[in-house]
Write an enzyme that holds these catalytic residues in place. Sequence first.
Site, mmCIF file in Angstrom:
data_model
loop_
_atom_site.group_PDB
_atom_site.id
_atom_site.type_symbol
_atom_site.label_atom_id
_atom_site.label_comp_id
_atom_site.label_asym_id
_atom_site.label_seq_id
_atom_site.Cartn_x
_atom_site.Cartn_y
_atom_site.Cartn_z
ATOM 1 N NE ARG A 148 -6.690 6.538 7.313
ATOM 2 C CZ ARG A 148 -7.467 5.569 7.296
ATOM 3 N NH1 ARG A 148 -6.140 4.411 6.293
ATOM 4 N NH2 ARG A 148 -8.272 5.915 6.036
ATOM 5 C CG HIS A 202 -8.958 7.936 -0.657
ATOM 6 N ND1 HIS A 202 -7.987 7.333 -2.283
ATOM 7 C CD2 HIS A 202 -8.355 6.163 -0.169
ATOM 8 C CE1 HIS A 202 -7.384 5.639 -2.272
ATOM 9 N NE2 HIS A 202 -7.896 5.604 -1.121
ATOM 10 C CG HIS A 253 -10.745 7.976 2.616
ATOM 11 N ND1 HIS A 253 -11.538 7.041 2.561
ATOM 12 C CD2 HIS A 253 -9.616 7.206 3.173
ATOM 13 C CE1 HIS A 253 -11.319 5.984 2.589
ATOM 14 N NE2 HIS A 253 -10.342 5.893 2.770
ATOM 15 C CD GLU A 289 -2.883 3.814 -0.453
ATOM 16 O OE1 GLU A 289 -4.147 4.890 0.007
ATOM 17 O OE2 GLU A 289 -2.061 3.619 0.191
ATOM 18 N NE ARG A 319 -4.763 6.997 1.432
ATOM 19 C CZ ARG A 319 -5.551 5.444 1.897
ATOM 20 N NH1 ARG A 319 -6.702 5.828 3.057
ATOM 21 N NH2 ARG A 319 -5.886 4.650 1.993
ATOM 22 C CG PHE A 331 -2.279 -0.205 1.097
ATOM 23 C CD1 PHE A 331 -3.139 -1.132 0.010
ATOM 24 C CD2 PHE A 331 -3.035 0.755 1.407
ATOM 25 C CE1 PHE A 331 -4.562 -0.852 -0.412
ATOM 26 C CE2 PHE A 331 -4.711 0.898 1.532
ATOM 27 C CZ PHE A 331 -4.955 -0.058 0.494
ATOM 28 C CD GLN A 381 -5.684 9.437 4.214
ATOM 29 O OE1 GLN A 381 -6.625 9.537 4.364
ATOM 30 N NE2 GLN A 381 -4.195 10.234 4.227
ATOM 31 C CG LEU A 420 -11.866 4.966 -1.683
ATOM 32 C CD1 LEU A 420 -11.645 6.201 -1.147
ATOM 33 C CD2 LEU A 420 -11.567 3.885 -0.072
HETATM 34 C C1 LIG Z 1 -14.614 2.887 1.194
HETATM 35 C C2 LIG Z 1 -13.788 3.052 2.348
HETATM 36 C C3 LIG Z 1 -12.928 2.651 2.650
HETATM 37 C C4 LIG Z 1 -11.301 2.679 4.035
HETATM 38 N N1 LIG Z 1 -10.165 1.821 3.362
HETATM 39 C C5 LIG Z 1 -9.711 1.642 4.607
HETATM 40 C C6 LIG Z 1 -8.740 1.082 4.827
HETATM 41 O O1 LIG Z 1 -8.544 -0.519 3.573
HETATM 42 N N2 LIG Z 1 -7.375 0.318 5.103
HETATM 43 C C7 LIG Z 1 -7.911 1.323 6.482
HETATM 44 O O2 LIG Z 1 -7.002 0.658 7.549
HETATM 45 N N3 LIG Z 1 -9.419 2.465 6.488
HETATM 46 C C8 LIG Z 1 -9.823 2.466 5.290
HETATM 47 N N4 LIG Z 1 -10.936 3.353 5.965
HETATM 48 C C9 LIG Z 1 -10.919 3.629 6.719
HETATM 49 C C10 LIG Z 1 -11.934 3.264 7.806
HETATM 50 O O3 LIG Z 1 -12.843 2.621 6.820
HETATM 51 C C11 LIG Z 1 -12.169 4.536 9.085
HETATM 52 O O4 LIG Z 1 -11.383 5.147 9.201
HETATM 53 C C12 LIG Z 1 -12.584 3.208 10.228
HETATM 54 O O5 LIG Z 1 -13.681 2.908 9.953
HETATM 55 C C13 LIG Z 1 -13.604 4.838 11.601
HETATM 56 O O6 LIG Z 1 -13.553 3.990 12.195
HETATM 57 P P1 LIG Z 1 -14.506 4.348 14.294
HETATM 58 O O7 LIG Z 1 -14.312 2.997 15.033
HETATM 59 O O8 LIG Z 1 -13.390 5.307 14.380
HETATM 60 O O9 LIG Z 1 -15.672 4.824 13.873
HETATM 61 P P2 LIG Z 1 -17.036 4.549 12.256
HETATM 62 O O10 LIG Z 1 -16.558 3.194 11.716
HETATM 63 O O11 LIG Z 1 -16.745 5.344 11.700
HETATM 64 O O12 LIG Z 1 -18.194 4.144 13.634
HETATM 65 C C14 LIG Z 1 -18.383 5.393 14.989
HETATM 66 C C15 LIG Z 1 -19.564 4.419 15.257
HETATM 67 O O13 LIG Z 1 -20.280 5.026 16.083
HETATM 68 C C16 LIG Z 1 -21.252 5.826 15.792
HETATM 69 N N5 LIG Z 1 -21.687 7.204 16.519
HETATM 70 C C17 LIG Z 1 -21.579 8.259 15.532
HETATM 71 N N6 LIG Z 1 -22.193 9.313 16.177
HETATM 72 C C18 LIG Z 1 -23.049 9.177 17.166
HETATM 73 C C19 LIG Z 1 -23.777 9.690 18.596
HETATM 74 N N7 LIG Z 1 -24.112 10.894 17.713
HETATM 75 N N8 LIG Z 1 -24.617 8.792 18.530
HETATM 76 C C20 LIG Z 1 -24.400 7.590 18.663
HETATM 77 N N9 LIG Z 1 -23.018 6.497 18.100
HETATM 78 C C21 LIG Z 1 -23.068 7.673 16.973
HETATM 79 C C22 LIG Z 1 -21.903 5.242 14.641
HETATM 80 O O14 LIG Z 1 -23.025 4.873 14.745
HETATM 81 C C23 LIG Z 1 -21.155 4.462 14.553
HETATM 82 O O15 LIG Z 1 -21.369 3.133 15.017
HETATM 83 C C24 LIG Z 1 -12.021 3.278 5.174
HETATM 84 C C25 LIG Z 1 -13.052 4.057 4.944
HETATM 85 C C26 LIG Z 1 -13.628 4.354 3.389
HETATM 86 C C27 LIG Z 1 -15.222 4.827 3.737
#
Ligand SMILES: Cc1cc2nc3c(=O)[nH]c(=O)nc-3n(C[C@H](O)[C@H](O)[C@H](O)COP(=O)(O)OP(=O)(O)OC[C@H]3O[C@@H](n4cnc5c(N)ncnc54)[C@H](O)[C@@H]3O)c2cc1C
Lengths: 579, 252
Positions: A385, A237, A350, A254, A285, A122, A235, A251
């Site tokens: 990142r 992407h 992203h 990558e 990125r 990557f 960021q 998306l």
């Molecule tokens: C298309 C795509 C591809 C990606 N690919 C990669 C990859 O290959 N490798 C990598 O490392 N990263 C990747 N990422 C980035 C990564 O997926 C995210 O940064 C990561 O999943 C964020 O996880 P998190 O647990 O912090 O929050 P999230 O998964 O965003 O979860 C947030 C949670 O908080 C809850 N929440 C939010 N606000 C409230 C509220 N007010 N009250 C109650 N609940 C709330 C939501 O309901 C959810 O359950 C990708 C992102 C995208 C969009």
Amino acid sequence: MADWYDERQYDVLIVGAGGAGLRAAIAAADGGVSVGLVCKSLLGKAHTVMAEGGIAAALGNVDSQDNWEVHFGDTMRGGQMINDYRMVEFFAKEAPERVYELEHWGGLFDRTPDGRILQRPFGAHTYRRLCHVGDRTGLEMIRTLQDKAIHCGIDVHMEVTLTRLLKDGDRIAGAFGYVRETGRFVVFRAKAVVLATGGWGKLYKVTSNSWECTGDGCAMAYEAGAELMDMEMVQFHPTGMVWPPGVKGILVTEAVRGEGGILRNSEGERFMERYDPVKKDLSSRDVVARSIYKEVQAGRGTPHGGAWLEITHLDAEAIKRKLPSMWEQFHKLADIDITKSPMEVAPTIHYVMGGVRVEAGTGQSTVPGLFAAGEVAAGLHGANRLGGNSLSDLIVFGKRAGEHAAQYVKGVSGMPRVDDAQADEERTLLRRPFEGDGSENPYAVHEGLQAIMAEHAGIARTGEGLQQGLDKLLALQARAERLHVGGSMLFNPGWHECRDVRFMLTLAEAIFRCAIERRESRGSHWRLDFPDQNADWGQKNMIAVKENGRMAVRTRPVPQMPPELAKLVQGQTVVKSVR
Amino acid sequence: MADQIFHVFRGDAKGGDLKEYAVPPMEGMVVLDAMHHIQAHFDSTLACRWNCKAAKCGSCSAEINGKPRLMCKTRVDDFHGAPITVRPIKVFPLLKDLVTDVSWNYRVNKEIPPFTPSAEDARSKEWRMTPLDVERLFEFRKCIECFLCQDVCHVLREHHGTDRYYGPRFMVRIAALEMHPKDTLTRTDLLAGKGGIGYCNITKCCEEVCPESIHITDNAIIPLKERTADDHFDPWRALLRAFGGRKEPRGT
Ligand SMILES: Cc1cc2nc3c(=O)[nH]c(=O)nc-3n(C[C@H](O)[C@H](O)[C@H](O)COP(=O)(O)OP(=O)(O)OC[C@H]3O[C@@H](n4cnc5c(N)ncnc54)[C@H](O)[C@@H]3O)c2cc1C
Ligand code: SF4
Ligand code: SF4
Ligand code: FES
């Protein structure tokens, strides 16, 4: 307790059920305390489910020279040295263990011929480091954590939105919100709260993010007095879909470049050879996104203002096997067979590197009892990142935050007091769009915000443009005081949008204020009026904090690495800004 | 281009009706885009679920012109300008508009004994599993929990059998556990009992609607039926199971 809300009580309340929240919940439950978990969507649907390319961990399964020290160096260089080195050290050392743990919980990764976890290359990772399952790594991760968590004795509250943190004096006392289905208000009393609410890509129109990414947790933390750090770092992407318009921003992982995809401009030139002759298409990125932007500016863009991403030189069957959802996505949504034609791509919002400032080892914010992990927390990724570093961030720091929250509550005697006045104030704010004499449509305000962000806080910024953007934003904030919606409180998306929009307006202000101050170009923050990196600014993190009801911005020195770690970062040059 | 006409179900458990909306067309538009347009411009109370808009989260299930589909993966131009009807999935209790109460699925999932490796495996850090060992499981692991298969399964839909049968989604889930090379439990008692695998008569309706193209019946249900039959009607295997501890490898 008042009769107009329901009450629940836990030692630790986890807000968010993405990778970070689920891992934190498992860890907190392991700590022997009662745990409640709240999320806005159904379980298993959080943004994390969309992650595609992989999870970065220096297992050294494919490239045996890889180890935590190299991962440390790559991550610091990628973040252009404003990362919290202590977080990076924990991260690089613990990521492999956390990945093996997923496998022990039933997760399944692609494998090497001799049966180990397979790893793919990557951007800006020195070695092949991303553990993956085709291009649906996020789904595998969230399903594994979800199935583990539901057997850990935690309570899950789905489709509940929290909108305010409650405090007892200085420390956390819980959170207030509503149940989406009924509109009923609810108070969660808790000794500690772990925010795992993800990022805020929905501030921008062209984004890869899900509807939940409105930054609620970060804005709630700010309102509760926590420090936000490096908010200017958003960021882009390099590869989002651009055409047709309905799919703009979705998306293109990558992993396409990881598997050998090549970027070309309208003249067929492999332009990354010019911008980063060493890493080319697999540069970091920020560099690739800027390079595409420059090509388009120079008139060498594709018909819809992007670049071509080509993978047709690979075997068609291999493409379908290694990138099945990409094949399907282009086939279904854009009528393109990526084994035969190139994809048209352009930068898309992203990820956010900024967020709640936390202590490196514990995830604790500056507010006692308030922890944060995952995308909502700042410090690990610095100014940019690296791909794959988020998924491992979630499980390394999700675990740490959950553990330390459990530990913290053991030292708290008695449930903190909940002040009904705080809940009541929030209820008034939430109900105002139904009751007041406002006339602003929340969707229109959201669109207005996205237009401001696109014009003034996009990929290329200037001091003057940022200031204009901030002025427009403040005017929009005033408009948002007069939101209005119809209908009832039962599952009412327009009403939900009202609160989300206000959170986003707060974070937008932080982005503008921090970006105006950082007078240099670094990582994702590209200032046309200060096109170079500046050594002084390289010693500073930006901090936004609420003081006397207003947003104050200041700087904080970047923690200085001890020599043995500093040594790990040398060797390879930091790629300079594409000017 | 003329506006695209949508008939969208509006209402709740007490009742409701289709309502007509004329949505300006956009190139490459999917049904979910139209719902968002309605929310932003005509009626912000329209309730629907979505997360990813990329066919990855399984939130946006609905019945589009009578067919269970993902709204984010259904192109409007596939209908060549004809009106498009959007209704909530039918098998689960309606909450509001396009949103149904799918909580039963989460209760079922909790009843399934989780992945359980041997004590020895649990202690060892790194596992060796060949690509062949795991590849057939990837198909099951692709499930995005859209519950469209549950929606069309006639045991659940016509015969209201949620008290008898877990439904295709959870046959896929159990298959992924049962066929995992490192899992040590046997869940055939559950399948024969509460899981109700006997009720499935392999009509394959579930397979037809799966947006992930999972071969639900051929690859999950039929092999599970075979295992269940073996374990329940073949005393020799039952004995092996009782004394063997580890699961013996079995066909597909
Ligand atoms: C298309 C795509 C591809 C990606 N690919 C990669 C990859 O290959 N490798 C990598 O490392 N990263 C990747 N990422 C980035 C990564 O997926 C995210 O940064 C990561 O999943 C964020 O996880 P998190 O647990 O912090 O929050 P999230 O998964 O965003 O979860 C947030 C949670 O908080 C809850 N929440 C939010 N606000 C409230 C509220 N007010 N009250 C109650 N609940 C709330 C939501 O309901 C959810 O359950 C990708 C992102 C995208 C969009
Ligand atoms: S094959 Fe079985 S599970 Fe699938 S729809 Fe028919 S009865 Fe239901
Ligand atoms: S098996 Fe297919 S149809 Fe059923 S829930 Fe999973 S993805 Fe949806
Ligand atoms: S929105 Fe995620 S599957 Fe449709």
